[in-house]
Design an enzyme around this catalytic site. Sequence first.
Site, PDB file in Angstrom:
ATOM      1  N   ILE A   1      -8.011   9.664  -3.937  1.00  0.00           N
ATOM      2  CA  ILE A   1      -6.615   9.958  -4.273  1.00  0.00           C
ATOM      3  C   ILE A   1      -6.130   8.893  -5.274  1.00  0.00           C
ATOM      4  CG2 ILE A   1      -4.246  10.091  -3.385  1.00  0.00           C
ATOM      5  CD1 ILE A   1      -5.521  10.910  -0.646  1.00  0.00           C
TER       6      ILE A   1
ATOM      7  N   ASP B   1      -6.644  -0.616   1.834  1.00  0.00           N
ATOM      8  CA  ASP B   1      -5.209  -0.682   1.527  1.00  0.00           C
ATOM      9  C   ASP B   1      -4.444   0.181   2.533  1.00  0.00           C
ATOM     10  OD1 ASP B   1      -2.860  -1.452   0.336  1.00  0.00           O
ATOM     11  OD2 ASP B   1      -3.114  -0.284  -1.493  1.00  0.00           O
TER      12      ASP B   1
ATOM     13  N   HIS C   1      -8.122  -5.984   2.259  1.00  0.00           N
ATOM     14  CA  HIS C   1      -6.798  -5.472   1.860  1.00  0.00           C
ATOM     15  C   HIS C   1      -6.400  -4.359   2.826  1.00  0.00           C
ATOM     16  CE1 HIS C   1      -4.015  -4.726  -1.834  1.00  0.00           C
ATOM     17  NE2 HIS C   1      -3.438  -4.251  -0.739  1.00  0.00           N
TER      18      HIS C   1
HETATM   19 FE    FE Z   1      -0.415  -2.829  -3.714  1.00  0.00          FE
END
Ligand code: FE
Length: 386
Positions: free
Chosen positions: A253, A277, A67
């Site tokens: 976070i 991400d 991701h």
């Molecule tokens: Fe997302």
Amino acid sequence: MSQAYKLIKNCRIVSPGLDIPRGDILIEGTRIAGIYDGTAHNTPALPAHETIDGEGFMALPGFVDVHCHGRNSHDFCDASEEGVNEIGLGKLSEGVTTLLPTTLTVSEQRLCDALSAIRRYNNRGCKMPAIHLEGPFVNPAMKGAQNPDHIRKPDAALVERLNAIYPIGKITFAPEMEGGVAFSDTMIRHGITPSITHSCAGYSIFSACHEHGLRNLSHFCNQMTPLHHRDIGLVGAGLLHDDVYCELICDRIHICDEMIRLAFKVKGAEHIILITDAMSAAGMPDGLYDLGGLDVVVKDGAARLKEGGALAGSTLKLNVALKNVLEVTGLPLSSLVAASSLSAAQSLGLQGIGRIEQGYTADIVLLDSNMEVEKTFVDGELRFAK
Ligand code: FE
């Protein structure tokens, strides 16, 4: 002249369930031919080889990031071939050897352009075997930083058109959207891994998908239904089902330290997938960036939408994610390291990736004691050195 065999000597070797304080790794071509415990003094006579000094470093299975939207000021949705090449190289510096380029909720044309640019990737950085489509089939009520202008209902025909440009490996969607449960089944039949988030689904909808083989939750806890005592939601589903893989953004976070500890305590590393991400600001200084046409402000490494302040991806690096998990959980590295490669590979059905073991692909990262990347090998080839 380069030899057919390489030997990484005198390094600590850490792989799921394995920790050799001082050993050697023999690589033949693209595969690991053997590992030898240096303290046992039983290393056999080896064929002629090129030697890499691993003294003072740890060898881990190359990281798998399923991701990741971008890096080095590039986003995959920019549809730039040069951008894809730079992201591929940049990811090596954080120890990633396999990456699923991840798209955003954008128009079909932009998705087609992005996949076409990835098809032209020069393959000099990490491997990019397939795409992760994040959206556009998400729930507007849980859009986070997905652009609401391009959200649409689940559409298998669109996935098929995209799959013809570049293989789709994983798709993040919201099953409560019209036709969502049937869509999940269709993806599984086509060998694509469906994964839920940006979703308001309660447990019953999850359960309907799970009964038909869905086993993945994307960025676990973020943009999904929380655990409630009368409907355990998607967070409860991820914790309850041992066979469900949960992506985690461990930048300290997106989720708090206690949730990281809880997830590892309940699930174990074998069903947790560390992801970055990351968006275009990863590897770059704080400032103003773009995410799928939305303005993003990055301050102290945290990326948030300029409007509304929702978290907008991360600037996390995968080696830092693993370092954070090590610090937060206090667990030994050998019982955590599945989360940075093996779980991701298994969740996608990628064979021969995620262990330092004879017969496995020679995707290896050498790290110092501070988890900084020293060298990255992809298919046995040294592609990054600090
Ligand atoms: Fe997302």
